[in-house]
Design a protein around this motif. Sequence first.
Motif, PDB file in Angstrom:
ATOM      1  N   UNK A 253       0.865  -1.178   0.000  1.00 16.42           N
ATOM      2  CA  UNK A 253       0.000   0.000   0.000  1.00 16.42           C
ATOM      3  C   UNK A 253       0.901   1.226   0.000  1.00 16.42           C
ATOM      4  N   UNK A 254       0.723   2.108  -0.982  1.00 21.68           N
ATOM      5  CA  UNK A 254       1.542   3.308  -1.080  1.00 21.68           C
ATOM      6  C   UNK A 254       0.985   4.404  -0.173  1.00 21.68           C
ATOM      7  N   UNK A 255       1.796   4.811   0.809  1.00 20.77           N
ATOM      8  CA  UNK A 255       1.409   5.885   1.717  1.00 20.77           C
ATOM      9  C   UNK A 255       2.435   6.997   1.665  1.00 20.77           C
ATOM     10  N   UNK A 256       1.976   8.220   1.926  1.00 22.43           N
ATOM     11  CA  UNK A 256       2.915   9.322   2.079  1.00 22.43           C
ATOM     12  C   UNK A 256       3.608   9.163   3.432  1.00 22.43           C
ATOM     13  N   UNK A 257       4.672   9.950   3.648  1.00 19.24           N
ATOM     14  CA  UNK A 257       5.406   9.872   4.909  1.00 19.24           C
ATOM     15  C   UNK A 257       4.507  10.183   6.101  1.00 19.24           C
ATOM     16  N   UNK A 258       3.653  11.193   5.942  1.00 13.18           N
ATOM     17  CA  UNK A 258       2.750  11.563   7.032  1.00 13.18           C
ATOM     18  C   UNK A 258       1.740  10.445   7.284  1.00 13.18           C
ATOM     19  N   UNK A 259       1.186   9.886   6.224  1.00  9.03           N
ATOM     20  CA  UNK A 259       0.201   8.811   6.379  1.00  9.03           C
ATOM     21  C   UNK A 259       0.816   7.607   7.070  1.00  9.03           C
ATOM     22  N   UNK A 260       2.067   7.289   6.724  1.00 10.07           N
ATOM     23  CA  UNK A 260       2.720   6.147   7.371  1.00 10.07           C
ATOM     24  C   UNK A 260       2.885   6.403   8.871  1.00 10.07           C
ATOM     25  N   UNK A 261       3.404   7.567   9.215  1.00 11.27           N
ATOM     26  CA  UNK A 261       3.619   7.884  10.622  1.00 11.27           C
ATOM     27  C   UNK A 261       2.304   7.878  11.392  1.00 11.27           C
ATOM     28  N   UNK A 262       1.255   8.407  10.789  1.00  9.64           N
ATOM     29  CA  UNK A 262      -0.065   8.424  11.413  1.00  9.64           C
ATOM     30  C   UNK A 262      -0.583   7.009  11.626  1.00  9.64           C
TER      31      UNK A 262
END
Length: 238
Positions: free
Chosen positions: A155-164
């Motif tokens: 699943x491709x997530x942005x850096x912020x989405x991953x941290x969240x």
Amino acid sequence: MNRILVIDDDIELCELLSDYLTPEGFEVSAVHDGEAGAARALEDEPNLVVLDVMLPGMNGFEVLRKIRGRSNVAVIMLTARGDDVDRIVGLEMGADDYLPKPFNPRELVARIRAIQRRAESTPATAAEATHETLELGDLVVDKGTRTVKKNGRPVELTAVEFTLLAELLEHAGRIVTREDLSKKVLGRRLTPYDRSIDVHVSSLRKKLGHELAGTERIKTVRGVGYQYAQSAEGAISP
């Protein structure tokens, strides 16, 4: 994360940011139209892009769309003060953060430093990675490589989405306040009317699916924060 690309048609602002950011240790370059900015962002691969919404020709949203089609580079969008629609749209399209104009350059540095801290928390090599893994229900989250798989598929997530997502998973079954999420994910205190966390949560729901084992995956606790479902099908395994 020291190479910064500013995409803004305000030449004086670009010069001001260069004068301010260079002594802070950043290497700053600037482009003054959208199409050239998108090309530069993809060709030069800067560490972070400061992107104005209002650009001649190709606007900031179109530039962001082109960048996100090929790159997960960190993006801070510059929006008109009070224009919540621009902020929300930018975040929904994958911007990491936003800053309303006019702004204090110190605030921009603070936003950049927060993104920098997230990036530097990622191990440089596989040998350095602890490979701490969070597993819950249909998700496997590798904190060492910052990768996410759902039912075995990336699943491709942005850096912020991953941290969240990692923060919510680590507290699965418990409520995490919006204030705490803002501090730990965005690196700043929650301010009135700031919907950044809410928009990032919405993006996670779209990418991961709204339900987990028949229950709401990320539950909104109105007026407080969010709660990731504690699925009976899986437990967190650090």
